[in-house]
Design a protein around this motif. Structure first.
Motif, short mmCIF file in Angstrom:
data_model
loop_
_atom_site.label_atom_id
_atom_site.label_comp_id
_atom_site.label_asym_id
_atom_site.label_seq_id
_atom_site.Cartn_x
_atom_site.Cartn_y
_atom_site.Cartn_z
N ALA A 433 -129.55 -22.20 136.77
CA ALA A 433 -128.98 -20.98 136.20
C ALA A 433 -128.87 -21.10 134.67
N ILE A 434 -128.46 -22.29 134.20
CA ILE A 434 -128.33 -22.46 132.74
C ILE A 434 -129.70 -22.35 132.09
N TRP A 435 -130.69 -23.03 132.68
CA TRP A 435 -132.03 -23.03 132.07
C TRP A 435 -132.59 -21.61 132.01
N SER A 436 -132.32 -20.87 133.07
CA SER A 436 -132.81 -19.49 133.09
C SER A 436 -132.11 -18.67 131.98
N ARG A 437 -130.80 -18.86 131.84
CA ARG A 437 -130.08 -18.11 130.79
C ARG A 437 -130.50 -18.54 129.39
N LYS A 445 -135.89 -26.33 121.00
CA LYS A 445 -134.69 -27.03 120.51
C LYS A 445 -133.45 -26.18 120.81
N GLY A 446 -133.59 -24.87 120.57
CA GLY A 446 -132.48 -23.95 120.82
C GLY A 446 -132.11 -23.93 122.30
N ARG A 447 -133.14 -23.94 123.14
CA ARG A 447 -132.87 -23.90 124.59
C ARG A 447 -132.18 -25.18 125.05
N LEU A 448 -132.61 -26.32 124.47
CA LEU A 448 -131.96 -27.59 124.84
C LEU A 448 -130.51 -27.59 124.38
N PHE A 451 -128.52 -25.63 126.70
CA PHE A 451 -128.31 -26.36 127.95
C PHE A 451 -127.15 -27.36 127.82
N PHE A 452 -127.23 -28.20 126.76
CA PHE A 452 -126.19 -29.23 126.58
C PHE A 452 -124.82 -28.60 126.37
N ILE A 453 -124.80 -27.54 125.59
CA ILE A 453 -123.50 -26.93 125.29
C ILE A 453 -122.91 -26.29 126.54
N SER A 454 -123.77 -25.70 127.36
CA SER A 454 -123.27 -25.12 128.62
C SER A 454 -122.66 -26.20 129.50
N LYS A 455 -123.36 -27.33 129.57
CA LYS A 455 -122.86 -28.42 130.41
C LYS A 455 -121.53 -28.97 129.86
N LEU A 456 -121.49 -29.11 128.53
CA LEU A 456 -120.26 -29.63 127.92
C LEU A 456 -119.10 -28.67 128.17
N ALA A 484 -120.51 -34.82 124.42
CA ALA A 484 -120.08 -34.26 123.14
C ALA A 484 -120.83 -34.88 121.96
N ILE A 485 -121.29 -36.14 122.12
CA ILE A 485 -121.94 -36.82 120.98
C ILE A 485 -123.26 -36.13 120.60
N PRO A 486 -124.22 -35.97 121.57
CA PRO A 486 -125.44 -35.27 121.15
C PRO A 486 -125.18 -33.81 120.79
N CYS A 487 -124.20 -33.20 121.48
CA CYS A 487 -123.92 -31.78 121.18
C CYS A 487 -123.49 -31.61 119.73
N ARG A 488 -122.61 -32.50 119.26
CA ARG A 488 -122.13 -32.33 117.88
C ARG A 488 -123.27 -32.43 116.88
N LYS A 489 -124.23 -33.31 117.17
CA LYS A 489 -125.38 -33.47 116.26
C LYS A 489 -126.09 -32.13 116.05
N LEU A 490 -126.09 -31.32 117.10
CA LEU A 490 -126.78 -30.03 117.00
C LEU A 490 -126.07 -29.08 116.02
N PHE A 491 -124.83 -29.41 115.71
CA PHE A 491 -124.05 -28.53 114.83
C PHE A 491 -124.01 -29.04 113.39
#
Ligand code: SF4
Length: 514
Positions: A433-437, A445-448, A451-456, A484-491
């Motif tokens: 469901a997340i991948w589809s959204r 990169k945006g889709r990944l 995905f990570f942010i949804s999971k977090l 949270a570690i890889p997610c923060r890198k995206l920001f």
């Protein structure tokens, strides 16, 4: 003597999603002669008691969710000889509680921006009162935050406030009673100045942490016009114009900035407003959908929301105009039935909301729901308690033993409600469901990132919040820390130290503007 500001939390994730703004506002409100405050955000790491020395002043901000930990922090600070000051909605509602259980010397009610300096001075002079009322200050008096004191590598989103107060009166919400129903907005130039300061430091993602970013709806205007109330119409138009002026200013800022806010669903009929949001790079908004049914909306005094197919169409309008929706839903309303859960999950998908949260109805102090429930418990000779603590003071019960539902439901048990709510989270945040959204963003990169942010998001808010099993909560916390570690890198973003306030021509504008 040092001033400490502590944001209490039972759970530390190492990385924070949103900066707790109050910490950095009170840091800015701390008079210079006391030096820079020591800031501790326990959502990152627990406090270090040894950092507190006799004679220090410790400010602790609490809401009902972190009140128990906050009072523990206060006792530790007082035992170490510090002056302990509480602020935040919970302390304002229950000052005797923090005095008795949290070691409070002082409780500050209302806005702390202006009164904080006086509280410190009085404490040090030995003339402090036990209670101060900071009142509801005007937008011009809002203090901009000291972002230079925040750890840039610990947070994903910064937070800036543009307006306090909300004209609505939802029964489960305390905002309109504490911050008032009259919106108090801040001058656009001050908001923009703070955002420029943040972008200079390398913050690109900023939450506009307002009670309600859309304080004037078209319906409010129509109503005032129908009533022939010209003064009210003029007042509403002026407030609306201020919002547009702010958004025009935001649109002049670097285009890599991303804003997010919270808003009522009524904005979905105001496409002029939505288009202005998109131009301003306000890319997402939390929308309080609450219930997918008319009966549910009636339960919580939120008749201005839509239900069913109209609701789907309204939410899609946001998406069509470039504003992603985080839909917020409440379960456990008296009219909810077993099929409400799957119907809500289905509706959230049909409505194209990018994120969703599903919370269980909780009577929060300061709300109409709490008052009604507390009264019913007082009149009930068999009202429950845990360790001698009445359920109407549930925040004093250790988190692992705290029930997940308080208001009895006419047809479902608390366990059934909790299990169904968990199922909806699991369904909405399944991998597929997340991948589809994630198609709502274009790059891989945006889709990944999506995905990570949804999971977090799900780990932080569903698994740690709903689960009654402490092992599952601990696992969820560990998982959230890792995610949270890889997610923060995206920001992360490169600082722009030379950035100027739009329209500013002189080099003087490069001086600190907050
Ligand atoms: S839930 Fe939202 S719209 Fe309702 S009173 Fe609270 S802030 Fe206002």
């Amino acid at each position: 003597m040092r001033v400490h500001l502590i944001n209490p939390s039972d759970i530390s994730f190492g990385i924070g999603v949103i900066t707790p703004r109050w910490l950095y506002v009170l840091a800015a409100a701390t008079p210079k002669q006391y030096g820079d405050p020591v800031i501790t955000d326990e959502t990152l790491e627990p406090m270090q008691p040894e950092s507190i020395e006799p004679g220090d002043v410790v400010g602790i901000g609490i809401h009902t969710g972190n009140a128990l930990r906050g009072m523990e922090v206060g006792r530790i600070a007082r035992e170490r000889g510090a002056y302990v000051v509480y602020g935040g909605i919970h302390a304002a509602l229950f000052p005797e509680e923090v005095q008795k259980l949290g070691g409070a010397h002082v409780v500050v009610k209302g806005d702390g921006d202006v009164v904080w300096g006086k509280v410190i001075a009085d404490l040090l002079a030995g003339t402090a009162q036990t209670i101060y009322d900071g009142g509801r200050i005007s937008g011009e008096e809002f203090v901009p935050a000291r972002w230079d004191l925040a750890s840039r590598d610990r947070y994903m989103w910064a937070s800036v406030q543009t307006v306090r107060g909300c004209p609505k009166h939802c029964s489960f919400c305390s905002v309109w009673r504490t911050d008032g129903q009259k919106p108090r907005s801040r001058a656009s130039q001050k908001v923009l100045g703070e955002i420029v300061a943040l972008r200079r430091l390398g913050y690109r993602f900023i939450v506009l942490a307002d009670d309600n970013f859309y304080p004037v709806s078209l319906e409010d205007l129509r109503l005032a016009e129908r009533q022939g109330n010209t003064a009210r119409v003029a007042e509403l138009r002026a407030l609306r114009a201020e919002r547009f002026e702010l958004m025009e200013g935001l649109a002049q800022l670097p285009q890599d900035l991303v804003f997010y806010t919270q808003i009522t669903m009524e904005a979905g009929e105001d496409t002029e407003f939505l288009d202005a949001m998109r131009r301003a790079n306000i890319k997402g908004a939390l929308v309080g959908v609450e219930s997918a049914t008319e009966a549910g909306l009636k339960d919580i005094f939120k008749g201005f929301n839509l239900a069913g197919d109209n609701l789907v169409a309204r939410l899609r309008t946001f998406q069509k105009h470039g504003v992603h929706v985080l839909g917020s839903f409440i379960f456990g309303l008296p009219s909810d039935r077993e099929d409400t859960f799957s119907a809500t999950a289905e509706l959230a998908k049909r409505a194209d909301v990018s994120f969703a949260q599903f919370v269980m109805l909780t009577p929060l102090p300061g709300t109409i729901d709490f008052e009604r429930w507390e009264k019913s418990q007082r009149e009930n000779p068999e009202a429950a308690s845990i360790h001698g603590i009445p359920l109407t003071r549930y925040w004093l019960i250790p988190a692992v033993e705290r029930p997940k539902m308080y208001i009895p439901h006419p047809t479902m048990s608390p366990d059934e409600l909790r299990a169904h709510t968990q199922e909806v989270w699991d369904d909405f945040y399944s991998m597929s469901a997340i991948w589809s959204r994630s198609k709502c963003v274009s790059s891989l990169k945006g889709r990944l990132a999506f995905f990570f942010i949804s999971k977090l998001y799900r780990q932080m808010y569903a698994n740690t919040g709903i689960s009654t099993d402490s092992a599952r909560r601990q696992r969820a916390t560990r998982m959230a820390r890792l995610l949270a570690i890889p997610c923060r890198k995206l920001f992360e973003a490169k600082p722009m130290p030379e950035l100027k306030l739009p329209g500013a021509g002189s080099a003087g504008e490069l001086l600190p503007i907050v």
